[in-house]
Design a protein around this motif. Structure first.
Motif, PDB file in Angstrom:
ATOM      1  N   SER A   4      14.967-135.763 -38.504  1.00 53.47           N
ATOM      2  CA  SER A   4      15.204-134.403 -38.975  1.00 53.47           C
ATOM      3  C   SER A   4      14.097-134.004 -39.952  1.00 53.47           C
ATOM      4  O   SER A   4      13.361-134.852 -40.442  1.00 53.47           O
ATOM      5  CB  SER A   4      16.548-134.338 -39.690  1.00 53.47           C
ATOM      6  OG  SER A   4      17.596-134.648 -38.803  1.00 53.47           O
ATOM      7  N   ARG A  18      11.764-116.530 -47.478  1.00 52.47           N
ATOM      8  CA  ARG A  18      12.943-116.054 -46.721  1.00 52.47           C
ATOM      9  C   ARG A  18      13.758-115.157 -47.630  1.00 52.47           C
ATOM     10  O   ARG A  18      14.093-115.561 -48.741  1.00 52.47           O
ATOM     11  CB  ARG A  18      13.889-117.161 -46.300  1.00 52.47           C
ATOM     12  CG  ARG A  18      13.385-118.390 -45.654  1.00 52.47           C
ATOM     13  CD  ARG A  18      12.652-118.265 -44.394  1.00 52.47           C
ATOM     14  NE  ARG A  18      11.610-119.298 -44.478  1.00 52.47           N
ATOM     15  CZ  ARG A  18      11.664-120.450 -43.852  1.00 52.47           C
ATOM     16  NH1 ARG A  18      12.629-120.700 -43.032  1.00 52.47           N
ATOM     17  NH2 ARG A  18      10.709-121.347 -44.025  1.00 52.47           N
ATOM     18  N   VAL A  45      26.459-126.892 -43.771  1.00 48.13           N
ATOM     19  CA  VAL A  45      25.510-127.985 -43.523  1.00 48.13           C
ATOM     20  C   VAL A  45      24.080-127.425 -43.524  1.00 48.13           C
ATOM     21  O   VAL A  45      23.823-126.387 -42.920  1.00 48.13           O
ATOM     22  CB  VAL A  45      25.822-128.660 -42.166  1.00 48.13           C
ATOM     23  CG1 VAL A  45      24.795-129.745 -41.865  1.00 48.13           C
ATOM     24  CG2 VAL A  45      27.228-129.238 -42.159  1.00 48.13           C
ATOM     25  N   ILE A  52      22.618-118.515 -47.807  1.00 50.36           N
ATOM     26  CA  ILE A  52      23.885-118.073 -47.231  1.00 50.36           C
ATOM     27  C   ILE A  52      25.065-118.529 -48.094  1.00 50.36           C
ATOM     28  O   ILE A  52      26.013-117.784 -48.319  1.00 50.36           O
ATOM     29  CB  ILE A  52      24.043-118.643 -45.790  1.00 50.36           C
ATOM     30  CG1 ILE A  52      22.881-118.180 -44.895  1.00 50.36           C
ATOM     31  CG2 ILE A  52      25.407-118.275 -45.200  1.00 50.36           C
ATOM     32  CD1 ILE A  52      22.844-116.695 -44.591  1.00 50.36           C
ATOM     33  N   ASP A  67      23.044-131.162 -47.644  1.00 51.46           N
ATOM     34  CA  ASP A  67      21.671-131.027 -47.148  1.00 51.46           C
ATOM     35  C   ASP A  67      20.985-132.380 -47.297  1.00 51.46           C
ATOM     36  O   ASP A  67      21.343-133.177 -48.175  1.00 51.46           O
ATOM     37  CB  ASP A  67      20.919-129.970 -47.982  1.00 51.46           C
ATOM     38  CG  ASP A  67      19.701-129.411 -47.266  1.00 51.46           C
ATOM     39  OD1 ASP A  67      19.727-128.222 -46.895  1.00 51.46           O
ATOM     40  OD2 ASP A  67      18.719-130.160 -47.063  1.00 51.46           O
ATOM     41  N   LEU A  68      19.978-132.621 -46.459  1.00 54.08           N
ATOM     42  CA  LEU A  68      19.147-133.813 -46.618  1.00 54.08           C
ATOM     43  C   LEU A  68      18.338-133.729 -47.906  1.00 54.08           C
ATOM     44  O   LEU A  68      18.004-134.748 -48.496  1.00 54.08           O
ATOM     45  CB  LEU A  68      18.128-133.891 -45.469  1.00 54.08           C
ATOM     46  CG  LEU A  68      18.487-134.525 -44.143  1.00 54.08           C
ATOM     47  CD1 LEU A  68      17.255-134.502 -43.248  1.00 54.08           C
ATOM     48  CD2 LEU A  68      18.973-135.953 -44.353  1.00 54.08           C
ATOM     49  N   ALA A  88      23.365-135.251 -47.826  1.00 53.12           N
ATOM     50  CA  ALA A  88      23.902-135.914 -46.636  1.00 53.12           C
ATOM     51  C   ALA A  88      23.187-135.443 -45.384  1.00 53.12           C
ATOM     52  O   ALA A  88      22.664-134.328 -45.332  1.00 53.12           O
ATOM     53  CB  ALA A  88      25.402-135.606 -46.503  1.00 53.12           C
ATOM     54  N   CYS A 106      23.078-122.299 -40.751  1.00 58.47           N
ATOM     55  CA  CYS A 106      22.194-121.149 -40.530  1.00 58.47           C
ATOM     56  C   CYS A 106      20.761-121.660 -40.515  1.00 58.47           C
ATOM     57  O   CYS A 106      20.284-122.218 -41.519  1.00 58.47           O
ATOM     58  CB  CYS A 106      22.391-120.100 -41.630  1.00 58.47           C
ATOM     59  SG  CYS A 106      21.368-118.632 -41.369  1.00 58.47           S
ATOM     60  N   HIS A 107      20.105-121.512 -39.407  1.00 60.63           N
ATOM     61  CA  HIS A 107      18.704-121.912 -39.246  1.00 60.63           C
ATOM     62  C   HIS A 107      18.492-123.392 -39.598  1.00 60.63           C
ATOM     63  O   HIS A 107      17.583-123.736 -40.358  1.00 60.63           O
ATOM     64  CB  HIS A 107      17.782-121.017 -40.093  1.00 60.63           C
ATOM     65  CG  HIS A 107      17.888-119.566 -39.720  1.00 60.63           C
ATOM     66  ND1 HIS A 107      17.327-118.564 -40.455  1.00 60.63           N
ATOM     67  CD2 HIS A 107      18.502-118.952 -38.682  1.00 60.63           C
ATOM     68  CE1 HIS A 107      17.598-117.392 -39.878  1.00 60.63           C
ATOM     69  NE2 HIS A 107      18.311-117.614 -38.805  1.00 60.63           N
ATOM     70  N   VAL A 108      19.346-124.223 -39.036  1.00 63.78           N
ATOM     71  CA  VAL A 108      19.321-125.651 -39.344  1.00 63.78           C
ATOM     72  C   VAL A 108      19.195-126.515 -38.089  1.00 63.78           C
ATOM     73  O   VAL A 108      18.426-127.485 -38.072  1.00 63.78           O
ATOM     74  CB  VAL A 108      20.627-126.059 -40.096  1.00 63.78           C
ATOM     75  CG1 VAL A 108      20.709-127.570 -40.291  1.00 63.78           C
ATOM     76  CG2 VAL A 108      20.718-125.346 -41.439  1.00 63.78           C
ATOM     77  N   VAL A 112      17.458-130.679 -36.839  1.00 66.22           N
ATOM     78  CA  VAL A 112      18.276-131.901 -36.879  1.00 66.22           C
ATOM     79  C   VAL A 112      17.988-132.752 -35.640  1.00 66.22           C
ATOM     80  O   VAL A 112      18.406-132.387 -34.530  1.00 66.22           O
ATOM     81  CB  VAL A 112      19.780-131.537 -36.948  1.00 66.22           C
ATOM     82  CG1 VAL A 112      20.641-132.790 -36.942  1.00 66.22           C
ATOM     83  CG2 VAL A 112      20.068-130.695 -38.193  1.00 66.22           C
TER      84      VAL A 112
HETATM   85  C1  LIG Z   1      15.423-123.544 -42.821  1.00 63.96           C
HETATM   86  S1  LIG Z   1      16.406-124.313 -44.043  1.00 63.96           S
HETATM   87  C2  LIG Z   1      17.878-123.299 -43.998  1.00 63.96           C
HETATM   88  C3  LIG Z   1      18.618-123.303 -45.302  1.00 63.96           C
HETATM   89  C4  LIG Z   1      19.776-122.304 -45.373  1.00 63.96           C
HETATM   90  N1  LIG Z   1      20.830-122.630 -44.418  1.00 63.96           N
HETATM   91  C5  LIG Z   1      19.267-120.901 -45.126  1.00 63.96           C
HETATM   92  O1  LIG Z   1      19.721-120.229 -44.183  1.00 63.96           O
HETATM   93  O2  LIG Z   1      18.387-120.471 -45.883  1.00 63.96           O
HETATM   94  C6  LIG Z   1      16.969-125.789 -43.245  1.00 63.96           C
HETATM   95  C7  LIG Z   1      17.663-126.791 -44.163  1.00 63.96           C
HETATM   96  O3  LIG Z   1      18.257-127.804 -43.344  1.00 63.96           O
HETATM   97  C8  LIG Z   1      18.075-129.057 -43.973  1.00 63.96           C
HETATM   98  N2  LIG Z   1      18.198-130.129 -42.966  1.00 63.96           N
HETATM   99  C9  LIG Z   1      17.330-130.459 -41.972  1.00 63.96           C
HETATM  100  N3  LIG Z   1      17.807-131.491 -41.265  1.00 63.96           N
HETATM  101  C10 LIG Z   1      19.018-131.817 -41.801  1.00 63.96           C
HETATM  102  C11 LIG Z   1      19.990-132.818 -41.499  1.00 63.96           C
HETATM  103  N4  LIG Z   1      19.817-133.670 -40.499  1.00 63.96           N
HETATM  104  N5  LIG Z   1      21.107-132.863 -42.258  1.00 63.96           N
HETATM  105  C12 LIG Z   1      21.293-132.001 -43.298  1.00 63.96           C
HETATM  106  N6  LIG Z   1      20.394-131.036 -43.623  1.00 63.96           N
HETATM  107  C13 LIG Z   1      19.272-130.939 -42.882  1.00 63.96           C
HETATM  108  C14 LIG Z   1      16.690-128.942 -44.611  1.00 63.96           C
HETATM  109  O4  LIG Z   1      16.488-129.894 -45.651  1.00 63.96           O
HETATM  110  C15 LIG Z   1      16.716-127.495 -45.117  1.00 63.96           C
HETATM  111  O5  LIG Z   1      17.204-127.401 -46.431  1.00 63.96           O
END
Ligand SMILES: C[S@@+](CC[C@H](N)C(=O)[O-])C[C@H]1O[C@@H](n2cnc3c(N)ncnc32)[C@H](O)[C@@H]1O
Length: 260
Positions: A4, A18, A45, A52, A67-68, A88, A106-108, A112
């Motif tokens: 990820s 953003r 997550v 958000i 979040d990671l 996490a 959202c945008h995640v 992953v």
């Molecule tokens: C583009 S940001 C989006 C943050 C927020 N949801 C938003 O809309 O602004 C993506 C987030 O996902 C987290 N992320 C990526 N892979 C992940 C995983 N496997 N488990 C948890 N969080 C993860 C990243 O560290 C980052 O903070």
């Protein structure tokens, strides 16, 4: 399976790249609350800096974020000191079975690596009848953003670097997996809005290397790709500073698990 993408490196600049457009901050956030229902216990997550989750918390949501990236969440904690947060991985959630009424992202999911495992984790921590809500913004028609991104990808590929998103590549793959897990799927377009960007702004955003799809490109490929992109744009567009309007839609992909 690729790992990820933790956003530790983005914590210092993420919020400057953003925003939360006003229609999303109002109608979009309310729509999430309406879907999850009053008093729902929510797990957000990939909560990041709280773009958000903080507006949800400010409206009284009973929400835990994970979040990671601890650095991203440290930013969130400054904005909302009472926020409950856990570092996490989406695919190994440190929460019991049958615990949340709703999981949100959202945008995640494109970040992953083990995204199928993550979806199974969401179902595990959800109560029977619980809901997974994936919020996203989609552009309509052929925007300058798409055109610039399309040329950029072609150039970078031609220069020998094939960029790999670690996670979901196509929303349809995620829907298929969720359907196979027994979820009832629904899609709601909450609101549409229009924004304007110039070609130069699009290229400068890409050149800033602040977006995750640029992070793993070797510096020489990146520099050459950017030179080629600027030359192409100079030929393609009469005025690089002219604003181009694009319509965006804020969409909720809703998956409800009637039984676990
Ligand atoms: C583009 S940001 C989006 C943050 C927020 N949801 C938003 O809309 O602004 C993506 C987030 O996902 C987290 N992320 C990526 N892979 C992940 C995983 N496997 N488990 C948890 N969080 C993860 C990243 O560290 C980052 O903070």
């Amino acid at each position: 399976m690729p790992d990820s993408f933790s956003f530790d490196r983005a914590a210092d600049f993420y919020d400057s790249t953003r925003d939360l457009p006003e229609p999303v901050a109002t109608r979009g956030i309310q729509a999430i609350l309406d879907v999850v229902g009053p008093g729902a216990r929510i797990l957000d997550v990939g909560t990041g800096t709280g773009r958000i989750s903080v507006p949800l918390l400010k409206r009284g949501a009973d929400l835990v974020g994970c979040d990671l990236s601890a650095k991203m969440m440290a930013r969130l904690q400054v904005k909302f000191p009472a926020a409950r947060l856990a570092q996490a991985d989406a695919s190994r959630l440190p929460f019991p079975v049958n615990y949340f009424d709703a999981v949100t992202t959202c945008h995640v999911m494109h970040l992953v690596g083990p995204w199928r495992e993550a979806l199974h984790e969401y179902r595990r921590v959800l109560k029977t009848g619980g809901v997974y809500v994936n919020a996203r913004t989609e552009q309509e028609g052929e925007s300058v953003h798409e055109q610039v991104r399309f040329f950029w990808k072609l150039r970078v590929d031609a220069l020998g670097f094939v960029s790999q998103r670690p996670g979901v590549r196509d929303d349809k793959d995620m829907q298929e997996e969720l359907r196979g897990m027994g979820a009832e799927l629904k899609q709601v377009e909450v609101v549409r809005f229009t924004r304007s960007h110039s070609v130069r702004e699009e290229i400068d955003r890409l050149g800033s290397r602040k977006f995750s799809h640029t992070w793993d490109i070797p510096q020489d490929v990146f520099a050459q790709g950017l030179r080629d992109l600027r030359a192409w744009a100079g030929r393609e567009y009469a005025d690089l500073d002219a604003p181009h309007a694009v319509t965006e839609a804020f969409i909720l992909d809703i998956a409800r698990f009637r039984k676990n």
